[in-house]
Design a protein around this motif. Structure first.
Motif, PDB file in Angstrom:
ATOM      1  N   GLN A  66       0.813  -1.225   0.000  1.00 21.39           N
ATOM      2  CA  GLN A  66       0.000   0.000   0.000  1.00 21.39           C
ATOM      3  C   GLN A  66       0.842   1.270   0.000  1.00 21.39           C
ATOM      4  N   VAL A  67       2.005   1.234   0.674  1.00 23.66           N
ATOM      5  CA  VAL A  67       2.756   2.481   0.826  1.00 23.66           C
ATOM      6  C   VAL A  67       3.820   2.706  -0.239  1.00 23.66           C
ATOM      7  N   CYS A  68       4.169   1.663  -0.986  1.00 20.48           N
ATOM      8  CA  CYS A  68       5.300   1.799  -1.912  1.00 20.48           C
ATOM      9  C   CYS A  68       5.089   2.966  -2.891  1.00 20.48           C
ATOM     10  N   PRO A  69       5.988   3.959  -2.882  1.00 20.40           N
ATOM     11  CA  PRO A  69       5.774   5.128  -3.745  1.00 20.40           C
ATOM     12  C   PRO A  69       5.947   4.825  -5.236  1.00 20.40           C
ATOM     13  N   VAL A  70       6.560   3.697  -5.570  1.00 19.61           N
ATOM     14  CA  VAL A  70       6.694   3.379  -6.995  1.00 19.61           C
ATOM     15  C   VAL A  70       5.860   2.156  -7.385  1.00 19.61           C
ATOM     16  N   ASP A  71       5.024   1.697  -6.441  1.00 18.27           N
ATOM     17  CA  ASP A  71       4.063   0.643  -6.748  1.00 18.27           C
ATOM     18  C   ASP A  71       4.706  -0.616  -7.303  1.00 18.27           C
ATOM     19  N   TYR A  93      10.196   2.829   2.729  1.00 15.45           N
ATOM     20  CA  TYR A  93       8.827   2.992   3.214  1.00 15.45           C
ATOM     21  C   TYR A  93       8.171   1.657   3.581  1.00 15.45           C
TER      22      TYR A  93
END
Ligand code: HEM
Ligand code: SF4
Ligand code: SF4
Ligand code: SF4
Lengths: 197, 323
Positions: A66-71, A93
């Motif tokens: 959910q938090v990964c900024p690069v998905d 993260y």
């Protein structure tokens, strides 16, 4: 479809570190990285000391994803949570989001800085072609594809660490608690956090 | 393990010394033979799993139970708020300035005459070092926040490394900048008046604005960049080093992982303020007051600009006979 889960029986784990070492060796992990960690609490306190082996629990609604900024995460139909190291930026993260401290960061980036994230794959490799050299290099073995038990659980001499479909694992857990004749049947260690019940 | 060793020792104690010696020698030799080759592996594992690391320690199990506190808060904020707020604040600030430029327009001052000498070479060098640091740090920060849109991978990874390099540059400029400017940046009564008329920026007319060498807006930027900057450096360093150990932090009884979570939350919220004021600073110095950039290049500020925009400073210079 099976839903794969880990269970470490704190009544059986003897802190032999076999799982951690087997994982490191089987997956040829970078120096300083151990996907499995064996932790002992209440050391020396009679009747209260116990050990458990912790790695990625492959959570339901995985917070890391959910938090990964690069998905860069993806979750397989059997619940195994994997990520793409060629997209990951090593921001950390996922570690902050993880209840189990699973993500780790080898110091192999530019100038020896923190590189991209590594964590337990449940020995299921990664997004590269199955059993390709690249998959092996980046993620370690893909034992699941070969129908083998993940390395750490396979070598556990006391059968403390087990992995498999949730129904079977829950069954083993219930039987063990009943045989011991003490304690209440709740859920295995960490399950309420990882699988929300 | 220790109990076992203890039990064996008490049993051995009753034996005559000679037998004991032979027994011990034999045990040592046998053990040595048997464990050569195995020992290093176990030692290595022990080392990795226990020594030094605070992320991997009994704290780990403790924190599984306390995940609800900071872990869930971090996930909630990262999933629902950080990106949205960064986006909203940035777009908001840009729109306000675009409208300001179109409706009210920039202020123009006469640049005839030699102007007032305000910035020494030293001050200019310090300023441009800090400026370069921010130019490296802020866009790369945005690149990480909107890493998804950039596709992640090497591009964003490189941005992350540049973010750290920019930080080093900022650390270098921090102390001299603080020392050279903190006295003129202290608040005065002018600042209240400045805020009441919003620095004269809401009118096209040239009005006399109450301000010393620095106006309230500049002071706000200075303090956010300095005090905020030091917190940004601290929280950034915590995220960078991850598994450090500061004895003083033990007193707060925080788990290491919670400390980094708090650092990440702080870094994001404060980052919004720093980024918003940085954009404001750029707009003011590049667009809102024509030619104000000159002062940071040549060191001289237009006398006309000082007279209106820094009226108290102008009066002071007049009194001292410097103009
Ligand atoms: C004075 C200003 C700033 C300083 C000194 C600073 C410093 C740092 C440092 C040292 C890190 C850790 C880098 C690493 O782990 O490799 C970091 C992380 C981060 N910073 Fe900043 N930063 C500043 C401003 C900002 C701003 C304005 C933003 C947003 C626009 C931002 C966004 C981020 C993000 C998203 C991370 C997390 C990723 C990471 O840990 O690498 N930073 N910062
Ligand atoms: S244990 Fe951590 S890394 Fe693994 S799925 Fe859960 S949150 Fe993600
Ligand atoms: S370290 Fe990699 S996987 Fe983890 S949140 Fe950051 S980019 Fe995603
Ligand atoms: S499942 Fe595989 S990768 Fe995960 S801890 Fe066990 S051995 Fe390591």
């Amino acid at each position: 479809m099976a839903r794969m889960k880990f269970y470490c029986d704190e009544g059986r784990c003897i802190e032999c570190l076999g799982c951690a070492v087997a994982c490191e060796e089987a997956n040829e992990l970078p120096v300083g990285i151990s996907r499995r960690k064996v932790v002992t609490v209440n050391e020396g306190m009679e009747g209260q000391e116990y050990s458990v082996s912790v790695a990625c629990m492959h959570c339901t609604d995985a917070p890391c994803e959910q938090v990964c900024p690069v998905d860069c995460f993806y979750i397989r139909a059997d619940g195994i949570v994997l990520h793409d190291k060629t997209t990951c930026i090593g921001c950390g993260y996922c570690l902050y989001a993880c209840p189990f401290g699973a993500p780790q960061f080898p110091k192999d980036g530019a100038f020896g800085t923190r590189g991209v994230m590594d964590k337990c794959t449940m020995c299921a490799g990664g997004p590269e072609p199955t059993n390709s050299a690249k998959e092996r290099e980046l993620y370690g073995q893909n034992r699941i594809a070969e129908g083998k038990v993940p390395m750490c659980a396979a070598i556990c001499s006391t059968n403390a660490l087990i992995v498999g479909d949730e129904a079977e694992v829950s069954d083993i857990y219930r039987k063990r608690v009943m045989q011991r004749g003490k304690g209440v049947i709740g859920v295995p260690y960490g399950w309420s956090t990882a699988y929300k019940g | 393990m220790y109990h076992m060793a203890g039990v064996q020792l008490t049993k051995v104690k009753g034996l005559p010394m000679k037998k004991l010696f032979i027994f011990l020698l034999g045990a040592v030799l046998l053990n040595a033979r048997e464990f050569i080759g195995k020992v290093p592996l176990v030692e290595h594992a022990k080392e990795v799993h226990f020594t030094g690391s605070r992320l991997i320690s009994p704290e780990l199990l403790h924190n599984i139970l306390h995940y609800q506190t900071w872990g869930e808060l971090f996930v909630y904020l990262q999933v629902h708020w950080f990106r949205a707020l960064f986006f909203g604040i940035t777009v908001g600030v840009l729109v306000v300035f675009l409208l300001h430029y179109l409706i009210i327009g920039p202020k123009k001052f006469s640049h005839s005459g030699k102007g007032v000498f305000v910035y020494s070479v030293f001050k200019r060098v310090v300023h441009w070092t800090a400026a370069l640091a921010f130019v490296l740090v802020i866009p790369t920060g945005f690149m990480m926040i909107f890493g998804k849109e950039l596709g992640g991978g090497d591009l964003v990874l490189t941005a992350r490394y540049i973010h750290s390099i920019g930080t080093v540059l900022f650390i270098v400029s921090f102390i001299p900048m603080f020392l050279m400017w903190f006295i003129p940046m202290l608040p005065t009564l002018d600042d209240i008046k400045w805020f009441l008329m919003l620095g004269g920026y809401l009118t096209k007319k040239k009005v006399v604005v109450p301000a010393g060498q620095f106006n309230a807006g500049q002071k706000m930027w200075f303090w956010v960049a300095m005090l905020g900057g030091i917190v940004m450096i601290g929280t950034g360093a915590m995220m960078y080093f991850q598994d450090f150990h500061l004895a003083i932090l033990d007193r707060f009884g925080l788990d290491q992982i919670d400390l980094i979570r708090i650092a990440a939350i702080t870094h994001n919220f404060l980052g919004m303020a720093v980024a918003a004021l940085f954009i404001t600073h750029l707009y003011m110095s590049l667009f809102a007051i024509k030619g104000s950039l000159d002062s940071m290049i040549s060191g001289n500020k237009s006398e006309d600009e000082v007279k209106y925009m820094h009226s108290s400073f102008y009066k002071k210079l007049k009194k001292e006979g410097k103009i």
